[in-house]
Design an enzyme around this catalytic site. Structure first.
Site, PDB file in Angstrom:
ATOM      1  N   ASP B  12       0.828  -1.207   0.000  1.00 22.48           N
ATOM      2  CA  ASP B  12       0.000   0.000   0.000  1.00 22.48           C
ATOM      3  C   ASP B  12       0.864   1.259   0.000  1.00 22.48           C
ATOM      4  O   ASP B  12       0.482   2.290  -0.565  1.00 22.48           O
ATOM      5  CB  ASP B  12      -0.938  -0.007   1.214  1.00 22.48           C
ATOM      6  CG  ASP B  12      -2.141   0.915   1.020  1.00 22.48           C
ATOM      7  OD1 ASP B  12      -2.285   1.483  -0.078  1.00 22.48           O
ATOM      8  OD2 ASP B  12      -2.934   1.082   1.957  1.00 22.48           O
ATOM      9  N   HIS B 206      -5.711   4.976   7.570  1.00 29.96           N
ATOM     10  CA  HIS B 206      -4.988   6.059   6.895  1.00 29.96           C
ATOM     11  C   HIS B 206      -5.081   7.311   7.752  1.00 29.96           C
ATOM     12  O   HIS B 206      -6.063   7.514   8.463  1.00 29.96           O
ATOM     13  CB  HIS B 206      -5.578   6.294   5.501  1.00 29.96           C
ATOM     14  CG  HIS B 206      -5.137   5.268   4.502  1.00 29.96           C
ATOM     15  ND1 HIS B 206      -4.357   5.573   3.403  1.00 29.96           N
ATOM     16  CD2 HIS B 206      -5.332   3.933   4.446  1.00 29.96           C
ATOM     17  CE1 HIS B 206      -4.115   4.466   2.713  1.00 29.96           C
ATOM     18  NE2 HIS B 206      -4.699   3.454   3.315  1.00 29.96           N
ATOM     19  N   CYS B 237      -4.473   5.181  -2.194  1.00 34.82           N
ATOM     20  CA  CYS B 237      -5.163   4.314  -3.142  1.00 34.82           C
ATOM     21  C   CYS B 237      -5.230   4.996  -4.502  1.00 34.82           C
ATOM     22  O   CYS B 237      -5.684   6.125  -4.604  1.00 34.82           O
ATOM     23  CB  CYS B 237      -6.574   4.028  -2.630  1.00 34.82           C
ATOM     24  SG  CYS B 237      -7.562   3.080  -3.790  1.00 34.82           S
ATOM     25  N   ASN B 246      -0.969   5.965   4.644  1.00 32.52           N
ATOM     26  CA  ASN B 246      -1.252   5.070   5.758  1.00 32.52           C
ATOM     27  C   ASN B 246      -0.732   5.693   7.041  1.00 32.52           C
ATOM     28  O   ASN B 246       0.164   6.532   7.029  1.00 32.52           O
ATOM     29  CB  ASN B 246      -0.505   3.745   5.564  1.00 32.52           C
ATOM     30  CG  ASN B 246      -1.095   2.899   4.469  1.00 32.52           C
ATOM     31  OD1 ASN B 246      -2.069   2.206   4.665  1.00 32.52           O
ATOM     32  ND2 ASN B 246      -0.508   2.979   3.278  1.00 32.52           N
TER      33      ASN B 246
END
Lengths: 297, 297
Positions: B12, B206, B237, B246
């Protein structure tokens, strides 16, 4: 339950900035805060302009500020001389400061914690005699940049002396942003125990280690409904290394309003002001909401 | 109580970055995470390289990664094809994703939530048949960039289907960083109720609106001891507007360790890696601890 946010951008937000805002720009900042819903604003500090050049126009700023019904202006003071200036300038409240460790207190205001307690007591007394509300803020309540941990015994000692000074409100400040929520819970409980049930408590949080919002949530959970915040997350202490931004007003408003706790502060207006403040200071401010915007519609 | 941090920087953290790291650099990132104490790492995703170019080397990365006793590598998968690649590559666990709203699920993986639930169920089944552990993550559990609020009825429906799919673990993701602690508390309680007492829960947070650390504290308070985090706070994203970093591993480690909850992650090593990652990505990452350092000695 309503939560009151004390807007400190004009004071703590600006004091460490190298760009000195004009008095006019500061008036605009305060006016924007008022338009955003702020009802209690720390507008300046009456301190030595050689030590904090940004605050050199304290008296002129107070004279220039329009007054609004229901809006109070506070000034930070550290000495009788500062208090006299603040009273002459017509502040509604004063904020006296005691730093919990001797090393940091020395750097911040040139005296020991014990001496600062004595002075704070006399400032509170003088303010009360003049009919002006007073807060004493305990700086570095959760950790010191020079001494590290502030042992609970030390903190208790300072609390006892500060409560004994008889302020109208007691504030615990995480000046360098080291607290975690359990610290907030523990030290607020101790403060409540020593202060008794009636003295209003307030917290002043920095987001230096991204715990500011979590600490605010913990403070509210502990029953404290008065929190300092600074538009854009501006701020820092000139006398502590790496002490960065206050928790941003708009970040706190997002947290509280989404939690169902009204603040009276308009998120969109505050975000707009944070953007304006970035232009004035010619720097990126740490606010999250300024980048991300509110909850998607 | 120990808290397990799942390191997601390689997946991520990187997936939305325009600079494509070499496989060698990704190996170094994972190795640095392991040296810092990470024991569970989401190393890549087996998705369409045209949609997520950063993850094109998923198979090569898995082949290049040294294995360490007690360290597991997870791969994100969205399709049977992806699962087959992940199994062939030798992942220890897979992470399947269901986004809670149809609009976002369509943008993220080209299908409705119901379709994603069906696929996730078959991925879990195939993984189990291969002896590989599985998680299903419910994306946008707390809010959607396109639809806004995710009503509790909708969320409940998704939870029921996901739990029915039988994963080894259920993760709730605040993909766009809109949750506040009370949301975490409420939705984790609902997840626990539907999942029963034995299914491990995990949260993926996040810090887009600076509530990430507060939400982590709320999750831990709710008894969830597995949390995702990303070194440096990298991440976002590609299919959601303004979905930034994050929660940073080092910010979370600071929170948890200062709260007295061991994580097994070394703060200084992690801060060092965050600095290294900034160099690789040629950008400033949102980590607070990287700027401020730990508690003053």
């Amino acid at each position: 339950m309503n939560v009151q946010i004390v807007e400190v951008a004009p004071r703590d937000g600006l004091q460490n900035e190298s760009i000195i805002l004009s008095t006019e720009a500061k008036v605009e900042l305060v006016e924007r805060a008022v338009r955003g819903g702020a009802r209690r604003i720390e507008v300046t500090s009456f301190v030595n302009p050689k030590r904090v050049p940004q605050m050199a126009d304290a008296d002129a700023l107070m004279a220039a500020l329009p007054r609004h019904e229901g809006v109070t202006y506070a000034g930070l003071v550290m000495t009788q001389r500062g208090l006299e200036r603040a009273l002459a300038a017509g502040v509604d409240e004063i904020n006296a400061v005691v730093v919990a460790t001797d090393t940091f207190c020395g750097r911040n205001q040139g005296m020991t914690t014990a001496e600062a307690c004595d002075i704070a007591a006399s400032l509170v007394e003088s303010a009360r005699a003049a009919g002006v509300w007073s807060t004493i803020t305990i700086g570095a309540s959760f950790g010191c940049p020079f001494e590290g941990e502030v042992p609970v015994e030390r903190f208790t000692e300072v609390l006892l002396r500060v409560v004994d000074a008889g302020p109208d409100e007691l504030a615990l400040a995480d000046t360098i942003g080291v607290a975690v929520p359990s610290d907030i819970t523990t030290r607020l409980a101790l403060a409540r125990e020593i202060a008794g049930p009636d003295l209003p408590l307030r917290v002043h949080l920095h987001d230096t280690r991204h715990t500011g919002v979590a600490n605010a949530a913990a403070a509210v959970q502990a029953g404290v409904t008065t929190l300092d915040a600074s538009i854009g997350g501006a701020g820092g202490c000139p006398f502590a290394p790496a002490a960065t931004g206050n928790v941003a007003t708009e970040d706190l408003v997002y947290l509280l309003e989404r939690t169902g706790l009204p603040t009276g502060i308009a998120l969109s207006t505050t975000i707009e002001t944070a953007g304006w403040l970035e232009e004035q200071l010619e720097k990126k401010l740490p606010s999250a909401l300024l980048r991300a915007g509110g909850f998607p519609a």
